[in-house]
Design a protein around this motif. Structure first.
Motif, mmCIF file in Angstrom:
data_model
loop_
_atom_site.group_PDB
_atom_site.id
_atom_site.type_symbol
_atom_site.label_atom_id
_atom_site.label_comp_id
_atom_site.label_asym_id
_atom_site.label_seq_id
_atom_site.Cartn_x
_atom_site.Cartn_y
_atom_site.Cartn_z
ATOM 1 N N GLN A 95 -0.091 3.658 -9.952
ATOM 2 C CA GLN A 95 -0.310 4.802 -9.065
ATOM 3 C C GLN A 95 -1.141 5.840 -9.783
ATOM 4 O O GLN A 95 -1.138 5.923 -11.009
ATOM 5 N N ASP A 96 -1.865 6.656 -8.987
ATOM 6 C CA ASP A 96 -2.631 7.727 -9.613
ATOM 7 C C ASP A 96 -1.734 8.941 -9.874
ATOM 8 O O ASP A 96 -0.519 8.869 -9.704
ATOM 9 N N TYR A 151 -1.160 11.529 -8.272
ATOM 10 C CA TYR A 151 -0.459 12.089 -7.123
ATOM 11 C C TYR A 151 0.547 11.140 -6.503
ATOM 12 O O TYR A 151 1.170 11.444 -5.503
ATOM 13 N N GLY A 152 0.691 9.953 -7.073
ATOM 14 C CA GLY A 152 1.675 9.011 -6.574
ATOM 15 C C GLY A 152 1.139 8.028 -5.550
ATOM 16 O O GLY A 152 1.893 7.271 -4.956
ATOM 17 N N PHE A 153 -0.169 8.035 -5.321
ATOM 18 C CA PHE A 153 -0.766 7.108 -4.355
ATOM 19 C C PHE A 153 -1.187 5.831 -5.041
ATOM 20 O O PHE A 153 -1.633 5.825 -6.180
ATOM 21 N N THR A 154 -1.037 4.712 -4.343
ATOM 22 C CA THR A 154 -1.466 3.422 -4.872
ATOM 23 C C THR A 154 -2.882 3.143 -4.385
ATOM 24 O O THR A 154 -3.135 3.202 -3.194
#
Length: 113
Positions: free
Chosen positions: A104-105, A107-110
């Motif tokens: 994940q980046d 910000y928590g996005f995959t």
């Protein structure tokens, strides 16, 4: 070492034989060490018990025998080269296990693939 330490040094006690100096050169040129601490631990094995620092022993050997490999700048260069060598563990690529979650980046996005 400062000037007072050099003046007070017992020159006979810290005299390094030619064989000991050649051993220090051999150790420095070898690829079986990655920190000066490893070289420091070897000093008693060749009879250098008056110092626990490889750099100090190498400087003293350079003063007596003049081997250019043991000059302080050459010792520092070789030490830096040893520190910058890739470790044996990092030479093999690391792969993620198949059941590991997607990275994940910040910000928590995959990311999409």
């Amino acid at each position: 070492m400062n000037y007072d330490e050099i003046r007070r040094r017992d020159w006979v006690w810290t005299y390094i034989e030619k064989e000991q100096a050649l051993t220090l050169v051999e150790w420095l040129k070898g690829d079986d060490w990655s920190s000066t601490y490893e070289l420091d631990k070897r000093l008693p094995s060749v009879g250098i018990t008056w110092s626990s620092s490889f750099s100090t022993a190498a400087a003293r050997a350079y003063e007596i025998h003049g081997f250019t490999e043991l000059e302080s700048t050459n010792v520092a260069r070789r030490t830096a080269e040893a520190f910058m060598r890739p470790s044996k563990a990092s030479s093999t690529p690391i792969t993620a296990p198949a059941d590991a979650p997607a990275p994940q980046d910040a910000y928590g996005f995959t990311p999409r693939r």
